[in-house]
Scaffold this motif. Structure first.
Motif, PDB file in Angstrom:
ATOM      1  N   UNK A 115      21.535 -21.669-113.694  1.00  0.00           N
ATOM      2  CA  UNK A 115      20.551 -21.966-113.210  1.00  0.00           C
ATOM      3  C   UNK A 115      19.551 -21.043-114.288  1.00  0.00           C
ATOM      4  N   UNK A 116      18.613 -21.680-115.187  1.00  0.00           N
ATOM      5  CA  UNK A 116      17.917 -20.956-115.995  1.00  0.00           C
ATOM      6  C   UNK A 116      16.375 -20.681-115.664  1.00  0.00           C
ATOM      7  N   UNK A 117      15.849 -21.886-114.898  1.00  0.00           N
ATOM      8  CA  UNK A 117      14.643 -21.642-114.653  1.00  0.00           C
ATOM      9  C   UNK A 117      14.768 -22.361-113.040  1.00  0.00           C
ATOM     10  N   UNK A 118      13.624 -22.062-112.269  1.00  0.00           N
ATOM     11  CA  UNK A 118      13.368 -22.673-110.905  1.00  0.00           C
ATOM     12  C   UNK A 118      11.731 -22.619-110.696  1.00  0.00           C
ATOM     13  N   UNK A 119      11.210 -23.747-110.447  1.00  0.00           N
ATOM     14  CA  UNK A 119       9.809 -23.728-109.863  1.00  0.00           C
ATOM     15  C   UNK A 119       9.873 -24.587-108.696  1.00  0.00           C
ATOM     16  N   UNK A 120       8.552 -24.717-108.035  1.00  0.00           N
ATOM     17  CA  UNK A 120       8.282 -25.748-106.923  1.00  0.00           C
ATOM     18  C   UNK A 120       8.777 -27.083-107.307  1.00  0.00           C
ATOM     19  N   UNK A 121       8.380 -27.432-108.621  1.00  0.00           N
ATOM     20  CA  UNK A 121       8.755 -28.990-108.881  1.00  0.00           C
ATOM     21  C   UNK A 121       9.859 -29.164-110.052  1.00  0.00           C
ATOM     22  N   UNK A 122      10.464 -28.257-110.138  1.00  0.00           N
ATOM     23  CA  UNK A 122      11.607 -28.349-111.142  1.00  0.00           C
ATOM     24  C   UNK A 122      12.680 -27.249-111.244  1.00  0.00           C
ATOM     25  N   UNK A 123      14.105 -27.565-111.772  1.00  0.00           N
ATOM     26  CA  UNK A 123      14.766 -26.257-112.010  1.00  0.00           C
ATOM     27  C   UNK A 123      15.624 -26.859-113.210  1.00  0.00           C
ATOM     28  N   UNK A 124      16.036 -25.780-114.079  1.00  0.00           N
ATOM     29  CA  UNK A 124      16.773 -26.023-115.218  1.00  0.00           C
ATOM     30  C   UNK A 124      18.110 -25.314-115.436  1.00  0.00           C
ATOM     31  N   UNK A 125      19.322 -25.979-115.828  1.00  0.00           N
ATOM     32  CA  UNK A 125      20.506 -25.467-115.878  1.00  0.00           C
ATOM     33  C   UNK A 125      21.007 -25.414-117.614  1.00  0.00           C
ATOM     34  N   UNK A 126      21.691 -24.460-117.596  1.00  0.00           N
ATOM     35  CA  UNK A 126      22.254 -23.953-119.249  1.00  0.00           C
ATOM     36  C   UNK A 126      23.759 -24.197-119.216  1.00  0.00           C
ATOM     37  N   UNK A 127      24.342 -24.919-120.190  1.00  0.00           N
ATOM     38  CA  UNK A 127      25.770 -24.820-120.041  1.00  0.00           C
ATOM     39  C   UNK A 127      26.692 -23.499-120.174  1.00  0.00           C
ATOM     40  N   UNK A 128      27.722 -23.313-119.822  1.00  0.00           N
ATOM     41  CA  UNK A 128      28.499 -22.051-119.852  1.00  0.00           C
ATOM     42  C   UNK A 128      29.612 -22.386-120.457  1.00  0.00           C
ATOM     43  N   UNK A 129      30.519 -21.601-121.023  1.00  0.00           N
ATOM     44  CA  UNK A 129      31.762 -21.585-121.684  1.00  0.00           C
ATOM     45  C   UNK A 129      32.873 -22.240-120.924  1.00  0.00           C
ATOM     46  N   UNK A 130      33.548 -23.386-121.337  1.00  0.00           N
ATOM     47  CA  UNK A 130      34.252 -24.137-120.777  1.00  0.00           C
ATOM     48  C   UNK A 130      33.861 -25.601-120.462  1.00  0.00           C
ATOM     49  N   UNK A 131      32.428 -25.750-120.659  1.00  0.00           N
ATOM     50  CA  UNK A 131      31.636 -26.714-120.654  1.00  0.00           C
ATOM     51  C   UNK A 131      32.104 -27.778-121.709  1.00  0.00           C
ATOM     52  N   UNK A 132      32.204 -29.098-121.567  1.00  0.00           N
ATOM     53  CA  UNK A 132      32.458 -30.045-122.726  1.00  0.00           C
ATOM     54  C   UNK A 132      31.212 -30.382-123.698  1.00  0.00           C
ATOM     55  N   UNK A 133      30.146 -30.032-122.958  1.00  0.00           N
ATOM     56  CA  UNK A 133      28.821 -29.983-123.543  1.00  0.00           C
ATOM     57  C   UNK A 133      28.174 -28.755-124.270  1.00  0.00           C
ATOM     58  N   UNK A 134      27.404 -28.636-124.841  1.00  0.00           N
ATOM     59  CA  UNK A 134      26.349 -27.209-125.081  1.00  0.00           C
ATOM     60  C   UNK A 134      25.044 -27.684-125.045  1.00  0.00           C
ATOM     61  N   UNK A 135      24.209 -27.152-124.101  1.00  0.00           N
ATOM     62  CA  UNK A 135      22.779 -27.488-123.882  1.00  0.00           C
ATOM     63  C   UNK A 135      22.123 -27.151-122.795  1.00  0.00           C
ATOM     64  N   UNK A 136      21.160 -28.258-122.419  1.00  0.00           N
ATOM     65  CA  UNK A 136      20.442 -27.843-121.266  1.00  0.00           C
ATOM     66  C   UNK A 136      20.114 -29.004-120.547  1.00  0.00           C
ATOM     67  N   UNK A 137      19.948 -28.763-119.322  1.00  0.00           N
ATOM     68  CA  UNK A 137      19.091 -30.077-118.241  1.00  0.00           C
ATOM     69  C   UNK A 137      18.193 -29.567-117.553  1.00  0.00           C
ATOM     70  N   UNK A 138      17.069 -30.446-117.551  1.00  0.00           N
ATOM     71  CA  UNK A 138      16.176 -30.175-116.537  1.00  0.00           C
ATOM     72  C   UNK A 138      15.730 -31.400-115.637  1.00  0.00           C
ATOM     73  N   UNK A 139      15.695 -30.880-114.265  1.00  0.00           N
ATOM     74  CA  UNK A 139      15.354 -31.944-113.250  1.00  0.00           C
ATOM     75  C   UNK A 139      13.758 -31.585-112.690  1.00  0.00           C
ATOM     76  N   UNK A 140      12.795 -32.520-112.586  1.00  0.00           N
ATOM     77  CA  UNK A 140      11.435 -32.149-112.292  1.00  0.00           C
ATOM     78  C   UNK A 140      10.871 -33.448-111.839  1.00  0.00           C
ATOM     79  N   UNK A 141       9.852 -33.288-110.681  1.00  0.00           N
ATOM     80  CA  UNK A 141       8.966 -34.310-110.209  1.00  0.00           C
ATOM     81  C   UNK A 141       7.408 -33.775-110.445  1.00  0.00           C
TER      82      UNK A 141
END
Length: 216
Positions: A115-141
């Motif tokens: 978890x890279x960021x967390x607010x009332x209306x969102x959170x964001x993930x970053x990938x770690x070693x071992x993941x088949x992708x490299x990047x980030x994903x954010x969920x928000x409303x």
């Protein structure tokens, strides 16, 4: 998962565009960078910046409500039998910056995230070693009016290694698995709000060529 994706295509509006420097994700917070960090710069091939958005109407809750439910239990929005999220660090029933999860899918796409960021209306993930992708994903409303909530999943992803690049880029399997998952997740968020969907799930994919990523 493929069957669900194909059934969801009629309610999905898809657009492809050329990307550039404005499509790069925000840097990782320095306090969260360590030997396990896997940023997009450590990936291979082009970077895909994708946004999946759906509008919920007649919602029983607000934007912060659906984000709070997902932060407590990500599986509540996930398509059943397609993906599950397992907490690997942090406290149950809450999500804080620095917490870690592992995403399990019925394909070789499992991977750890932080978890890279967390607010009332969102959170964001970053990938770690071992993941088949490299990047980030954010969920928000976002609340856009009485009983109206826009739910967005924004993804910045690149193949995590050379083998993944073949599957992800040249065979396009990874892209479609990802699209099917996040479209279903958007529809799941609408259900969590006790709402109905207005219009299609909108998907915009912007491709950033690898030559524009070198040295960043």
């Amino acid at each position: 998962m493929l069957g669900r994706h194909l059934r969801a295509l009629p309610v999905t509006e898809r657009r492809r565009e050329h990307g550039g420097a404005t499509d790069l994700p925000a840097p990782w917070p320095l306090a969260l960078v360590d030997a396990r960090t896997k940023t997009y710069a450590e990936g291979f091939g082009p970077l895909y910046h994708r946004c999946f958005t759906v509008r919920a109407v007649n919602a029983a809750g607000e934007a912060r409500d659906v984000i709070d439910v997902l932060a407590r239990d990500l599986d509540r929005g996930a398509p059943p039998h397609a993906v599950t999220f397992s907490r690997e660090s942090g406290q149950p029933d809450r999500m804080l910056v620095g917490d870690e999860y592992r995403v399990y899918m019925p394909a070789p796409w499992d991977g750890p995230v932080r978890v890279l960021a967390r607010t009332e209306r969102s959170f964001r993930f970053g990938t770690l070693d071992g993941h088949l992708e490299a990047g980030q994903i954010e969920f928000r409303a976002d609340d856009v009016g009485p009983g109206r909530v826009d739910v967005t999943i924004e993804v910045w992803s690149r193949a995590g290694d050379r083998a993944a690049e073949v599957v992800y880029r040249f065979l396009a399997v990874g892209q479609e698995i990802q699209a099917g998952l996040w479209v279903q997740f958007c529809l799941g968020a609408v259900r969590l709000l006790g709402a109905r969907r207005e219009g299609p799930v909108r998907e915009i994919t912007r491709r950033v060529p690898p030559e524009e990523l070198d040295g960043r």
